[in-house]
Scaffold this active site. Structure first.
Site, PDB file in Angstrom:
ATOM      1  N   SER A 266       0.840  -1.199   0.000  1.00 29.82           N
ATOM      2  CA  SER A 266       0.000   0.000   0.000  1.00 29.82           C
ATOM      3  C   SER A 266       0.874   1.248   0.000  1.00 29.82           C
ATOM      4  O   SER A 266       2.088   1.163   0.102  1.00 29.82           O
ATOM      5  CB  SER A 266      -0.911  -0.006   1.223  1.00 29.82           C
ATOM      6  N   LYS A 267       0.208   2.381  -0.123  1.00 32.55           N
ATOM      7  CA  LYS A 267       0.871   3.694  -0.194  1.00 32.55           C
ATOM      8  C   LYS A 267       1.953   3.887   0.870  1.00 32.55           C
ATOM      9  O   LYS A 267       2.953   4.553   0.636  1.00 32.55           O
ATOM     10  CB  LYS A 267      -0.170   4.796   0.042  1.00 32.55           C
ATOM     11  N   ARG A 268       1.699   3.295   2.029  1.00 32.44           N
ATOM     12  CA  ARG A 268       2.617   3.412   3.150  1.00 32.44           C
ATOM     13  C   ARG A 268       4.033   2.951   2.780  1.00 32.44           C
ATOM     14  O   ARG A 268       5.028   3.411   3.326  1.00 32.44           O
ATOM     15  CB  ARG A 268       2.087   2.476   4.245  1.00 32.44           C
ATOM     16  N   HIS A 269       4.131   2.001   1.860  1.00 24.80           N
ATOM     17  CA  HIS A 269       5.431   1.414   1.524  1.00 24.80           C
ATOM     18  C   HIS A 269       6.131   2.167   0.415  1.00 24.80           C
ATOM     19  O   HIS A 269       7.294   1.939   0.145  1.00 24.80           O
ATOM     20  CB  HIS A 269       5.245  -0.045   1.110  1.00 24.80           C
ATOM     21  N   GLY A 270       5.430   3.052  -0.245  1.00 25.50           N
ATOM     22  CA  GLY A 270       6.005   3.783  -1.364  1.00 25.50           C
ATOM     23  C   GLY A 270       4.989   3.834  -2.482  1.00 25.50           C
ATOM     24  O   GLY A 270       3.799   3.637  -2.244  1.00 25.50           O
TER      25      GLY A 270
END
Ligand code: GLU
Length: 521
Positions: A266-270
């Site tokens: 998800s966005k959290r990882h990049g």
């Protein structure tokens, strides 16, 4: 002995994105595998393979204006082409679900008629209450089937009162439903655990489940390749096909894509969207190669697969159903490989140009060989191609080659270690006076002259090269000095060395200022 004859019945696959935003890399990989099955594996064996693009836009709450155009654009950029779709049309269109709502209504009615579906008059408030009570009792959430067995009188009364209703599927209450997944084999589901899903909402719009099944059938889809997240609802789809009296297509659910540390990517990882990777200077070739290997392998060792290699080698049978982990470093490595070793210099030139234009280093597009700056960028691209990992690095790396004037730099950089300002100035002045007699196009001869000059001045070669490098680039690091000088060109080299001389002459170093200040105390 029998010889296996390949199955030549037409393979029709579809990619069915919902226009709710950008295209996730997982979606792009699903699209890729669909396309490869139709245009690669099937056609290679002499079969008829069609790749269909269908827009699933019936969820008006999640609909995002412009998302459909964005998805088509990024899929084209990625290198996929579809045989049927909302833009190109085709024999079983329209290919946008919002234009097919009558069909879904007719099919929902048919299921009502045959008793496979029922009208549900439950209000959103009631459904919410049911959910809360289930939560409180720590039960799995789901519809309690209140309207499943209304008496004819109750039904008539509700209809008479004009109560809005949705249409729900009547799932069998016991027994099992089996889904055959081409990658996983047969998966058994207990019907008791499956819900009576809504097929048609009270606003007349279908849910994904109804529209998807109706369209896959009417569009004669032979294979459904989609993400693993759809496995839980696949048994309901199988039951729906059954209720309609249709043969279901073959199913193959693509493996999950996990984040580097585990969990859903998800966005959290990049970055997770194709559009983001494009903006960050990733090539479609690198993304295609990387995403293909995120789930598929040829022999377990070969890594470089260009688009044509994939068309030639892809087989659905070698897609591994176990989850893959998204590795940003590996994607970057592929990108670098393609820029450094696969693309031609002209190709790299064309691909960096939009990024250079955005940085104001060259004029605006269209970016082709006729662009007024192409000839100027091309030799620079030749020189720097092997240092690029992503296209976005080009503006910084190419900056001093392309702009007429250098960005301001610290004059202290001009002075090599163990040399004084005076010595550096002398060295630059001697170089300046020699330059008119040097042909920068002849790199080796130029280097020989610089080395001889260093000898004459009693300097190490590096101590002469460094001030020249800084003078013409504004930096202490660059590609080989003589190729750099050549690419920058005689006129600008002369001008920049003259400017460095003036700069150094007028400059008062910090420590001299400090000494002067101390002396004045
Ligand atoms: N519209 C669905 C999605 O966006 C398609 C799922 C499927 O391929 O069946 O994921």
């Amino acid at each position: 002995m029998t010889t296996a004859t390949p199955d030549l019945s037409p393979v029709r696959v579809r990619f069915a994105p919902s226009p709710t935003g950008l295209l996730h890399v997982g979606g792009a990989r699903t699209a890729l595998f669909n396309w490869l099955l139709a245009h690669g594996e099937t056609r290679r064996h002499g079969g008829e393979g069609a790749f269909i693009l269908r827009i699933e836009d019936t969820d008006r709450n999640r609909y995002v204006e412009g998302a459909e155009e964005g998805i088509l654009d990024i899929l084209r950029w990625f290198g996929l082409e579809w045989d049927e779709g909302p833009d190109v049309g085709g024999p079983v269109g329209p290919y946008r679900q919002s234009e097919r709502t009558d069909l879904y209504r007719q099919h929902a009615d048919a299921l009502l008629e045959s008793g496979h579906a029922y009208r549900c008059f439950c209000t959103p408030e009631r459904l919410q209450r049911v959910r809360e009570e289930q939560q409180a009792r720590k039960e799995a959430p789901g519809y309690d089937r209140q309207c499943r067995d209304l008496t004819p009188e109750q039904l008539a009364a509700n209809l008479e009162a004009g109560r809005p209703f949705s249409i729900r599927f009547r799932m069998p209450l016991d027994g099992e439903t089996h889904v055959v997944d081409l990658l996983r084999g047969e998966i058994a589901f207990q019907n008791a655990n499956l819900e009576d899903l809504i097929l048609l909402k009270s606003d007349g719009y279908p849910t994904y489940h109804l529209a998807n099944v109706v369209d896959d059938h009417l569009m004669r889809i032979s294979h459904i390749l989609r993400g693993e997240e759809w496995i839980p609802t696949a048994p309901i789809h199988v039951r729906l096909y059954d209720a309609f009296g249709w043969e279901p297509p073959a199913f193959a659910h693509m493996p999950l894509i996990l984040a580097p540390g585990g969990g859903k990517l998800s966005k959290r990882h990049g970055s997770t969207a194709m559009e983001e990777f494009r903006a960050q200077g990733y090539l479609p070739e690198a993304l295609m190669n990387y995403l293909a290997l995120l789930g598929w392998s040829f022999d377990g060792t070969t890594e470089m697969f260009a688009r044509d290699d994939l068309l030639e080698k892809f087989t659905l049978g070698r897609v591994n159903p176990s989850p893959g982990t998204f590795d940003y470093a590996k994607l970057r490595w592929f990108n670098q490989q393609y820029i450094n070793h696969v693309l031609t210099v002209d190709d790299v030139t064309l691909r960096v140009m939009p990024f250079l234009a955005e940085a104001g280093l060259i004029g605006p597009g269209p970016f082709d060989r006729q662009h007024p700056d192409f000839a100027r960028v091309q030799p620079v691209a030749a020189l720097l191609k092997d240092r690029l990992e992503t296209l976005t690095e080009a503006p910084d790396l190419m900056d001093y080659f392309l702009r007429p004037d250098l960005a301001p730099y610290d004059p202290a950089l001009l002075i090599p270690k163990k040399m004084t300002r005076g010595e550096t100035l002398t060295a630059l002045e001697v170089v300046a006076s020699m330059l008119p007699r040097v042909d920068l196009e002849a790199e080796e001869a130029t280097e020989a002259r610089f080395r001889a000059l260093a000898d004459e001045l009693g300097l190490k070669a590096g101590s002469l090269f460094m001030p020249v490098r800084v003078a013409v680039t504004g930096r202490t690091q660059s590609p080989g000095l003589f190729e750099t000088l050549r690419a920058i060109g005689a006129e600008r080299v002369r001008q920049r060395i003259d400017e460095a001389i003036v700069l150094l002459r007028d400059w008062t170093p910090e420590d001299e200022l400090a000494t002067a200040a101390q002396a004045g105390d």
